[in-house]
Structure formats: C-alpha cells, structure tokens
Design a protein around this motif. Structure first.
Motif, PDB file in Angstrom:
ATOM      1  N   THR A   1      37.136  38.569  32.035  1.00  0.00           N
ATOM      2  CA  THR A   1      36.945  38.944  33.440  1.00  0.00           C
ATOM      3  C   THR A   1      36.435  40.377  33.550  1.00  0.00           C
ATOM      4  O   THR A   1      36.923  41.278  32.871  1.00  0.00           O
ATOM      5  CB  THR A   1      38.266  38.807  34.218  1.00  0.00           C
TER       6      THR A   1
ATOM      7  N   GLU B   1      46.429  41.310  34.226  1.00  0.00           N
ATOM      8  CA  GLU B   1      46.446  40.375  35.341  1.00  0.00           C
ATOM      9  C   GLU B   1      45.285  39.382  35.376  1.00  0.00           C
ATOM     10  O   GLU B   1      45.299  38.466  36.194  1.00  0.00           O
ATOM     11  CB  GLU B   1      46.441  41.155  36.664  1.00  0.00           C
ATOM     12  N   THR B   2      44.280  39.556  34.538  1.00  0.00           N
ATOM     13  CA  THR B   2      43.100  38.679  34.639  1.00  0.00           C
ATOM     14  C   THR B   2      42.856  37.946  33.325  1.00  0.00           C
ATOM     15  O   THR B   2      43.245  38.420  32.248  1.00  0.00           O
ATOM     16  CB  THR B   2      41.842  39.497  34.994  1.00  0.00           C
TER      17      THR B   2
ATOM     18  N   GLU C   1      40.719  46.393  42.235  1.00  0.00           N
ATOM     19  CA  GLU C   1      40.904  45.279  43.162  1.00  0.00           C
ATOM     20  C   GLU C   1      41.102  43.998  42.379  1.00  0.00           C
ATOM     21  O   GLU C   1      40.284  43.641  41.530  1.00  0.00           O
ATOM     22  CB  GLU C   1      39.690  45.134  44.083  1.00  0.00           C
ATOM     23  N   LEU C   2      42.196  43.305  42.650  1.00  0.00           N
ATOM     24  CA  LEU C   2      42.471  42.021  42.020  1.00  0.00           C
ATOM     25  C   LEU C   2      42.898  41.020  43.083  1.00  0.00           C
ATOM     26  O   LEU C   2      43.835  41.288  43.844  1.00  0.00           O
ATOM     27  CB  LEU C   2      43.581  42.155  40.967  1.00  0.00           C
ATOM     28  N   LYS C   3      42.191  39.903  43.152  1.00  0.00           N
ATOM     29  CA  LYS C   3      42.486  38.849  44.122  1.00  0.00           C
ATOM     30  C   LYS C   3      42.525  39.389  45.557  1.00  0.00           C
ATOM     31  O   LYS C   3      43.383  39.028  46.354  1.00  0.00           O
ATOM     32  CB  LYS C   3      43.817  38.172  43.782  1.00  0.00           C
ATOM     33  N   GLY C   4      41.607  40.284  45.853  1.00  0.00           N
ATOM     34  CA  GLY C   4      41.500  40.822  47.201  1.00  0.00           C
ATOM     35  C   GLY C   4      42.515  41.889  47.551  1.00  0.00           C
ATOM     36  O   GLY C   4      42.504  42.416  48.663  1.00  0.00           O
ATOM     37  N   GLN C   5      43.393  42.261  46.593  1.00  0.00           N
ATOM     38  CA  GLN C   5      44.400  43.289  46.834  1.00  0.00           C
ATOM     39  C   GLN C   5      44.022  44.566  46.072  1.00  0.00           C
ATOM     40  O   GLN C   5      43.586  44.503  44.919  1.00  0.00           O
ATOM     41  CB  GLN C   5      45.785  42.817  46.373  1.00  0.00           C
TER      42      GLN C   5
ATOM     43  N   GLU D   1      35.653  42.158  46.383  1.00  0.00           N
ATOM     44  CA  GLU D   1      36.126  40.878  46.922  1.00  0.00           C
ATOM     45  C   GLU D   1      36.430  40.989  48.412  1.00  0.00           C
ATOM     46  O   GLU D   1      36.091  40.094  49.198  1.00  0.00           O
ATOM     47  CB  GLU D   1      37.362  40.404  46.154  1.00  0.00           C
TER      48      GLU D   1
END
Length: 495
Positions: free
Chosen positions: A444, A439-440, A378-382, A151
């Motif tokens: 996903t 978290e997803t 990586e989750l949501k760009g973090q 991402e």
C-alpha cells in the motif's frame, strides 16, 4: 455611514461614528449597526473596540441575531482568538450555513485543520441542520490539501459533483491544487483537462503541481501549451515554473525562463523568482555564483533566500560560505533553530567538533530552541497526527514496536541511522510511516505530510523503507514532495 466607513479606507471612523451615535444623538444601536462597526474593528485590527461592541451586544440582548453573531465569530477568528470564536458559535441559539462556514474558516486559520474536516462530515450527515455549500467545499478542499488528505478530498470531490459545484471555476482550480498537493498528479491533470474555461490560476495550479512533485519538464510543457492558448502568465506562474526547474535540476531551462520572463513579458523579478534561481544554482553546485546573484539582486534579500543557499551549502559541504550565510541571517535578526541545525550538520560532517560545541553554546545563549515537528497520515479517510516522541496516539505502543521492527529490517538492508540527536529515532514522520505499515496491507502506498523540512536521517529511512518493504512512500515537507520508490527519491537527495 457606519457601513460606508467599514468598507472604506478609514475603518476607524466607523467606530467613532457609532460612538457619537450613542453619546451625542442618544440613538440606540440595532444588530445591523453593531455588525457594521464590528467589521470596522476587524479592518482596523482593534481588539479592544470589538470587545466593547461584544459587551454591548450582550447587554442589549442581540445574541439571537445569527448574522451579528457570525460577524463576531469572524472578528475573533481574524484576530487570532480562535477559542473565543468557537465560544460565540457554541452560544448561538441558531446557526445557518454561513455560521458553520465561519467555524470551518476559524479552524483552518488557527491550525485545527482536522476539526474543519469533522465539521464537513457533520454538515453532510444532516446533524447541523444545513448542508455544505460551495464556500464550505472550497475551504475543506484547502484543508485536505494542507493535510495531504487524498481520500477525504475525493469524498469532497464526489459531493461537489453531486451538487453541481464542479462547474464553478474556483472549485475546479481548488480541486487541481488539492490533488497536486496530495501527490496525485494524474487526478489533478484529469480535472485540469476537463475545465472548459481555464484561467491563469488554473494553468498556474497545474504548473505548480508538476513543479512541486519534481516533474519540471512537464511543468514546462504545460507552460508552452498555456502560451499557445493565448493565456498571459503572471508572477505566480513564473514562480511555479522556476520552482519546477529547481526541483528537477534543469539549469539551462531555468536560466532561459528567467531571461524570457524579463525580456518577453517585461516582468521585474521578485524575491520568489530569485529564490528559485538560487535554489536551482545551489542544486547543481554553483553556490558561489548563487551567493553573487543574491548580492546583486535589485530587491533586498530576505531570510528565506539565505536559508535556501544555506541548505545548498550543507549539501555540497561548503562550510566557509555556510558561515557567511549565517552572518547575513544574524544581521537580519532572523536566525532560527533550523539554520543552526544545518550548520551543526556541516561541522559534524567535517569533523569540526570544536565548532559543534561552540555552535551549541551559541544556540543556548541566544535561547534558540528547535520547533517540535508534526506529521499526518491519512488512513481510511481518517487523519492521524504524530509529533516528535509522541505519546498521545491511542495505539502509540504498537507504533513504537512496529518502528523498532522496521529499523531492524532496514539495518539488514544496509540502513544506518545518523545518531546526532537523541530524539532522531522518534521523529514524527518515522512514527507516521510506522503507523502506515502497521495499519495497511503490504504494497500500500503511504502518504505523509510534514510541517517542517525532512531531516537527512528520515529521508534515508524512507528510501530504505521503500526498497525493503516494496512500498511507494510520498512525503510532503515544507519544501517539496518526496516520492520514494525502490530506494530512490524523486528529489535526487537535494532538498
């Protein structure tokens, strides 16, 4: 003259002429001469000399010279003194894009890859007073590739397009490599097809992308197209191609390519080419033939090629050959914890508990300890990092609870943990996967990057998770990519 020596084959003379300038000629140096002599110290790997010049810089009040301080940062970063480089940066009164780029390079070089991404965000926000340039983008794309940060890499790609950097060949090649190393081959191939002036690096990057993701036949197809376009392959091209054959178990094709490389292109195989062929032969069970090939090589075997064969011995249960391989590693004084772990697993599988105890005792006597692994997701760009038995993440209690719940569900589905190590349930990749599930939304895709080879239990765990939770899981370990779908892995359980 100082500059001439700094870029010549005798960088140590740059320091000597600088010293003579002050001692014999009584000439006071300026920031430019200091910068050149620091470069001499860099090339000569002279930490003491560089420290002396830094002292002179402080004494003469040159700390406001941005170019000189940037050179000092490069000196410390290249010498493994990352903290000192960061301190120089913090003390700079003014910083330009070059200084920020050196900081990014320092972070990547010293293993602080996530910090490099944060710098890019700071530069984009205008907080730094300067925008990222093409050099920044090249380094940050490398950081994204290292972390499997797809991402974030896409964000960099958008910035590259907005700034018009996507017309630069080196940027395009880096984008191909970044998407490939994030397991996004469709994206990588799209960028590759849009490159108007593809060079050997472009073609090799694409071949390598298909190869590391277990799509060997497509790697061969790209190589054939490369030949039709009249682009001459280099050694790295054949390494990538043979690696693709290895990861896909294409024995006949690999042998033909290995022969073609020598006959048609006159290339002498190097240790990497032999390593790929050994891996390929080991995959199909020809471990004794692989051993004979290593012994007959024209170049000296290195520890990596012996470890490749050791892994094959473990998969095929060839304990006798595995012991011989360990002896070669001992001769090279290159044995590591991972080598003994593989041997321990072979002894355990064979039920030879006496050898298990003997090997553990030997490891203790030699002071060989396992290296704690780390995995990122990586989750949501973090980027979130987990280590073995991690306690540092802000939501670690929730992660462990989720991991326990996942293991309960996987056991119902038939998964059985291999309890050969008290830490096994808390390996870093399991924690990363558990956090991803936490978290997803259901379905996903999860992407995890691991710095060491994935163990057998975590591999089985990922296979079961992909089936029970109906998720695609991509794990990139030190060896290759593993694409888990429906309870199966793209590596066919050989890695």
């Amino acid at each position: 003259m100082t500059r001439a020596y700094a870029i010549n084959n005798h960088p140590e003379r740059g320091f000597l002429i600088y010293r003579d300038m002050m001692r014999q000629m009584d000439i006071r140096p300026n920031p430019q001469s200091c910068s050149f002599v620091i470069k001499s110290c860099m090339r000569n790997c002279s930490l003491y000399g560089g420290l002396q010049i830094h002292g002179r810089v402080l004494r003469d009040g040159f700390c406001s010279d941005t170019r000189l301080m940037t050179t000092l940062m490069e000196f410390y970063s290249g010498g493994g003194k990352g903290e000192d480089a960061c301190q120089v940066f913090d003390e700079m009164p003014e910083r330009d894009t070059v200084a920020w780029n050196v900081l990014v390079s320092c972070y990547i070089r010293n293993g602080r890859t996530r910090d490099a991404l944060e710098v890019f965000d700071k530069m984009r926000s205008g907080e730094c007073g300067c925008e990222p340039d093409d050099v920044t983008c090249l380094m940050v794309l490398q950081a994204c590739a290292n972390l499997c940060a797809f991402e974030f890499g896409e964000r960099v790609h958008r910035y590259v397009k907005d700034c018009g950097y996507d017309r630069a060949l080196n940027i395009c090649n880096s984008l191909v490599a970044m998407y490939s190393k994030c397991g996004q081959l469709d994206k990588a191939y799209q960028v590759f097809r849009e490159i108007p002036n593809r060079d050997v690096v472009s073609w090799t990057s694409m071949i390598s992308g298909f190869a590391s993701n277990g799509r060997g036949r497509e790697a061969i197809d790209v190589f054939r197209e490369m030949n039709r376009m009249g682009i001459s392959p280099d050694e790295q091209t054949f390494t990538a191609l043979l690696s693709g054959c290895s990861h896909s178990g294409l024995l006949d094709e690999g042998k033909l390519i290995f022969d073609h490389m020598q006959r048609e292109f006159g290339m002498v195989p190097n240790i990497h080419h032999y390593g790929c062929v050994v891996d390929l032969m080991g995959r199909v069970g020809l471990v004794e033939d692989a051993y004979d090939l290593i012994i007959s090589m024209k170049c000296k075997p290195d520890p990596t090629i012996w470890r490749t064969l050791l892994g094959a011995c473990k998969v095929h249960g060839n304990l006798e050959l595995g012991e011989r391989v360990i002896e070669h590693l001992i001769e090279l004084k290159a044995q590591e914890a991972g080598d003994y772990i593989l041997l321990l697993n072979m002894y355990t599988s064979a039920g030879n508990w006496e050898k298990v105890i003997e090997t553990r005792k030997l490891m203790k006597e030699k002071g060989i300890q396992t290296t704690p692994s780390a995995s990122t997701i990586e989750l949501k760009g973090q980027i979130h990092e987990f280590k073995v038995d991690d306690t540092s993440h802000s939501r670690i209690n929730e992660v462990y609870e989720m991991l326990d719940e996942i293991e309960k569900q996987l056991k119902i589905g038939g998964y059985e943990a291999e309890i050969t190590d008290s830490r096994l349930s808390y390996h870093s990749e399991k924690l990363a996967m558990a956090f991803g599930v936490l978290e997803t939304p259901p379905g996903t895709k999860l992407r995890v990057a691991k710095d060491l080879r994935i163990c057998n239990d975590c591999h089985n765990f990922a296979k079961a998770l992909s089936q029970v939770y109906n998720r695609e899981v991509i794990i990139r370990d030190r060896t290759r990519f593993h694409h888990f779908r429906g309870g199966q892995c793209s590596c066919n359980d050989f890695w």
